[in-house]
Design a protein around this motif. Structure first.
Motif, mmCIF file in Angstrom:
data_model
loop_
_atom_site.group_PDB
_atom_site.id
_atom_site.type_symbol
_atom_site.label_atom_id
_atom_site.label_comp_id
_atom_site.label_asym_id
_atom_site.label_seq_id
_atom_site.Cartn_x
_atom_site.Cartn_y
_atom_site.Cartn_z
ATOM 1 N N SER A 1 0.827 -1.205 0.000
ATOM 2 C CA SER A 1 0.000 0.000 0.000
ATOM 3 C C SER A 1 0.864 1.258 0.000
ATOM 4 O O SER A 1 0.377 2.343 -0.288
ATOM 5 N N THR A 2 2.154 1.128 0.305
ATOM 6 C CA THR A 2 3.027 2.307 0.262
ATOM 7 C C THR A 2 3.645 2.506 -1.123
ATOM 8 O O THR A 2 4.284 3.518 -1.380
ATOM 9 N N LEU A 3 3.457 1.534 -2.006
ATOM 10 C CA LEU A 3 4.080 1.623 -3.335
ATOM 11 C C LEU A 3 3.130 2.257 -4.349
ATOM 12 O O LEU A 3 1.915 2.147 -4.240
ATOM 13 N N THR A 4 3.723 2.888 -5.377
ATOM 14 C CA THR A 4 2.917 3.416 -6.470
ATOM 15 C C THR A 4 2.497 2.251 -7.365
ATOM 16 O O THR A 4 3.139 1.200 -7.357
ATOM 17 N N PRO A 5 1.419 2.429 -8.161
ATOM 18 C CA PRO A 5 0.997 1.361 -9.085
ATOM 19 C C PRO A 5 2.145 0.921 -9.995
ATOM 20 O O PRO A 5 2.305 -0.266 -10.282
ATOM 21 N N GLN A 6 2.982 1.888 -10.416
ATOM 22 C CA GLN A 6 4.101 1.546 -11.291
ATOM 23 C C GLN A 6 5.088 0.625 -10.595
ATOM 24 O O GLN A 6 5.607 -0.307 -11.195
ATOM 25 N N SER A 7 5.368 0.905 -9.321
ATOM 26 C CA SER A 7 6.318 0.065 -8.589
ATOM 27 C C SER A 7 5.746 -1.316 -8.348
ATOM 28 O O SER A 7 6.464 -2.313 -8.387
ATOM 29 N N ILE A 8 4.441 -1.381 -8.089
ATOM 30 C CA ILE A 8 3.812 -2.685 -7.889
ATOM 31 C C ILE A 8 3.903 -3.502 -9.181
ATOM 32 O O ILE A 8 4.220 -4.692 -9.160
ATOM 33 N N ALA A 9 3.648 -2.836 -10.319
ATOM 34 C CA ALA A 9 3.726 -3.537 -11.602
ATOM 35 C C ALA A 9 5.132 -4.085 -11.820
ATOM 36 O O ALA A 9 5.319 -5.228 -12.235
ATOM 37 N N GLN A 10 6.135 -3.265 -11.508
ATOM 38 C CA GLN A 10 7.524 -3.711 -11.673
ATOM 39 C C GLN A 10 7.817 -4.904 -10.772
ATOM 40 O O GLN A 10 8.471 -5.860 -11.177
ATOM 41 N N LEU A 11 7.287 -4.859 -9.542
ATOM 42 C CA LEU A 11 7.483 -5.956 -8.598
ATOM 43 C C LEU A 11 6.847 -7.244 -9.138
ATOM 44 O O LEU A 11 7.444 -8.320 -9.092
ATOM 45 N N LEU A 12 5.626 -7.116 -9.670
ATOM 46 C CA LEU A 12 4.943 -8.290 -10.225
ATOM 47 C C LEU A 12 5.742 -8.873 -11.386
ATOM 48 O O LEU A 12 5.909 -10.087 -11.495
#
Lengths: 432, 432
Positions: free
Chosen positions: B14-25
């Motif tokens: 929840s602290t990450l931006t959508p872009q960072s979450i996408a990169q993580l995935l």
């Protein structure tokens, strides 16, 4: 083109945009390039120069004297001038700088203070900044005093009294908000400023990730020193992506497609020499099994297949890993998973194709032993190749060696040596 | 990650931006990917989905039902929704569309009408357009009625009564001009509108060339139908550049770095099979000279060197030509020059390294004849390799075959066959 009269070409060139002229120059062999350059309208020379790749540009600059250079660079952005100057010999750069006007020089020098491949080297200094205590109405009136805004301006920068960055004021926000409101109430503080010493590839990754158009650049004291615009970042993205492709063939991403013969030959010689060394190593491995080769000539016929299949399997893994590293996807946490995936995939394909090849070899030479040997050797080599393809780039990066440049050669060496060694070694043991 | 409790991971996400979450995935193996996806806040699921590459996205969509999909896509741009829908099976796409609100559906369908790889497929429909007869003051008041402007808005579009595109009105211009002036007096007609059926790679080239941020898209009647923004173009540039790299290894540029074992193995199998065929062809060439190999075992030891040096020289030329073609630099007019340059460069390097190799071979085997044979064979193969590296991609393109995909295999076939044929052929004639 050579046969056309100069005047016609000149007329044709005057109808083209600077970008199209630059593309035309880049697509021309060296001699035609020099002729075309002389026919370009003086007014657009600077803009054309700025659009060229470093290598083509330095060829053209080499034909100019200091005065011409200063004239050409007038009216260009500070970052573009700095970019051009950095390609020049130190002495020429100093001459050109001292011939510029004091304001221009100061601007260019502020960019030159940073390494070319950092945010500071990418930025321009055309920022419009406002204080947080102003009302939007004051800002609007301030803007209206400008003849025009710097290119690609989509936001103003909000800074405090010390010039330290606070946030962005998007033009779109300015246009949709009540003018009585103060800047402080609408400032967008979501965009983190970019430190001037951040590497340009990381800047590109941020722009790509967050879809930015412009971003503020700050010094170590958080003072706004410039801005980076998407058009300069697109070049970094393009070069970064080309880097992997070109490096795998031992080439530079800035390489001029139409470089002259001698320069091309000189650049490629080194790469061929390195490859000769690795090929000699492979030959030496083969020579260890001279006796066996003398006895069974079928081995000489089949051995390139084992090496070649390993090379292809390895280069597939290598390419995926190098691309993944360039996209920032691969780290310590997922490397283990990636290696086991590559191992699994390699085993499946090794079993499939080695059996196919074993059957072919058995039928071809009417010898069951050679079928078994090639199956075993191919499995060994394909599995080794996959592991090498995954490990080599990561290991090279840890040693601060460019994996895209050194990975391909290192991999071929592994797959050739292991391929010949396993195939001929097994044969020596089996037939011995 | 697996061992952490869900709640902690959820808090971290929840602290990450959508872009960072996408990169993580994208950087996670398949099983972890599914676990992470379930822990993402519902509100950002749509934005995350939009940031993912097609392949990773379709894995995640495969686990959702229609209702979930509709919920996830709410609030996304029409072009992004269309992009997602195009990856779905026809039946699911129809279901999702019919479950959307009427306005949303109409917008998405207007984008879906165009092929994914054209300007129409790239565009969104969030345009703000104004008439030329209005004063800027009216435009300013009109804008102030908006809560906010669409993302990346840097210009308004000027259209006539029929909705036909006339030109751009940059926000910067709007802010620096006297409000009493009419739109007609300040409209920028320099930017040519993009036809909706233009291929996306050409759109990218235009954006790159002219440093655009947004550009208008028109239908065949010059009616404004949407706009393309630089963030979508950056993806096209990135994919185009990756295409050459990945294709040379027989891979797809959309390939998921963390695809599961079986999918990876299946995809690579075909490429290995094709390579096996070409390697068999090379082996067959060797088998023609079985008698000579039987007599002089040194030939078996040295023959991989001739093939390998040809392969490296050819792939350097091939890579330069493929990159040049991707940048739109190579056409009929300069191909002749390019070929003679490659020929010149190849001759210089062939002379250099073949003599080096000749000396080594002569000393190694104490046989002057083998030195002469390898020199001649290397010159033949390196020159052939350079010509093949320049001609093959152009010929393949003319046959509408992707040069980046087929070029590497075709080249290796040539350099292997010519390498073995010239070396062993010369030896047979000489020793015969």
């Amino acid at each position: 083109l050579d046969s056309g009269t100069g005047r016609e070409v000149r007329r044709m060139l005057s109808t083209l945009t600077p970008q199209s002229i630059a593309q035309l120059l880049e697509s021309s062999p060296p001699r035609i390039r020099q002729v075309l350059w002389k026919l370009i309208d003086k007014d657009v020379e600077g803009e054309v120069l700025q659009e060229l790749t470093d290598e083509v540009r330095s060829q053209i600059l080499a034909t100019m004297d200091t005065e011409e250079m200063v004239a050409v660079m007038e009216g260009l952005d500070a970052d573009d001038v700095a970019d051009i100057l950095q390609d020049l010999p130190e002495r020429v750069m100093a001459e050109v700088l001292s011939a510029m006007s004091a304001t221009d020089r100061r601007r260019v020098e502020s960019v030159l203070a940073y390494d070319e491949e950092t945010a500071g080297g990418l930025m321009d200094t055309d920022t419009i900044s406002v204080r947080p205590n102003l009302t939007l109405d004051v800002v609007l009136r301030y803007l209206r005093r400008h003849e025009q805004l710097p290119e690609s301006t989509d936001s103003l920068f909000v800074v405090n009294r010390q010039g330290q960055y606070i946030g962005l004021l998007p033009l779109a926000k300015l246009l949709t908000t009540d003018p009585a409101v103060t800047v402080r109430e609408v400032v967008n503080t979501d965009v983190e400023p970019i430190p001037a010493d951040m590497p340009d590839t990381e800047v590109a990754r941020l722009f790509e990730k967050y879809d930015w158009i412009t971003a503020p650049v700050v010094d170590e004291n958080n003072r706004l020193v410039g801005r980076i615009t998407i058009d300069d970042v697109v070049d970094v993205i393009r070069e970064g992506a080309d880097h992997s492709l070109m490096s795998l063939a031992g080439l530079d991403e800035e390489e001029d497609t139409f470089a002259p013969v001698r320069r091309t030959a000189r650049r490629r010689a080194l790469w061929l020499g390195i490859n000769l060394l690795t090929a000699l190593l492979a030959s030496w491995v083969i020579s260890l099994f001279q006796g066996t080769l003398d006895k069974v000539v079928a081995l000489a016929i089949l051995m390139p297949i084992v090496a070649s299949m390993g090379g292809v399997a390895g280069s597939q893994t290598l390419t995926v890993v190098i691309r993944g590293m360039a996209l920032g996807q691969i780290g310590r946490s997922n490397l283990g998973w990636l290696m086991s995936r590559e191992l699994g995939s390699a085993i499946l394909n090794a079993l499939l194709w080695s059996v196919v090849m074993g059957v072919i070899a058995g039928l071809w030479f009417g010898d069951q032993r050679i079928a078994i040997i090639i199956i075993a050797a191919m499995v060994i080599n394909l599995v080794t190749a996959a592991l090498a393809g995954a490990v080599l780039p990561v290991a090279l990066r840890a040693m601060r060696i460019d994996p895209a440049l050194a990975g391909g050669v290192a991999l071929t060496t592994v797959t050739d040596v292991v391929g010949f060694m396993s195939f001929l070694g097994l044969a020596t043991w089996y037939y011995g």
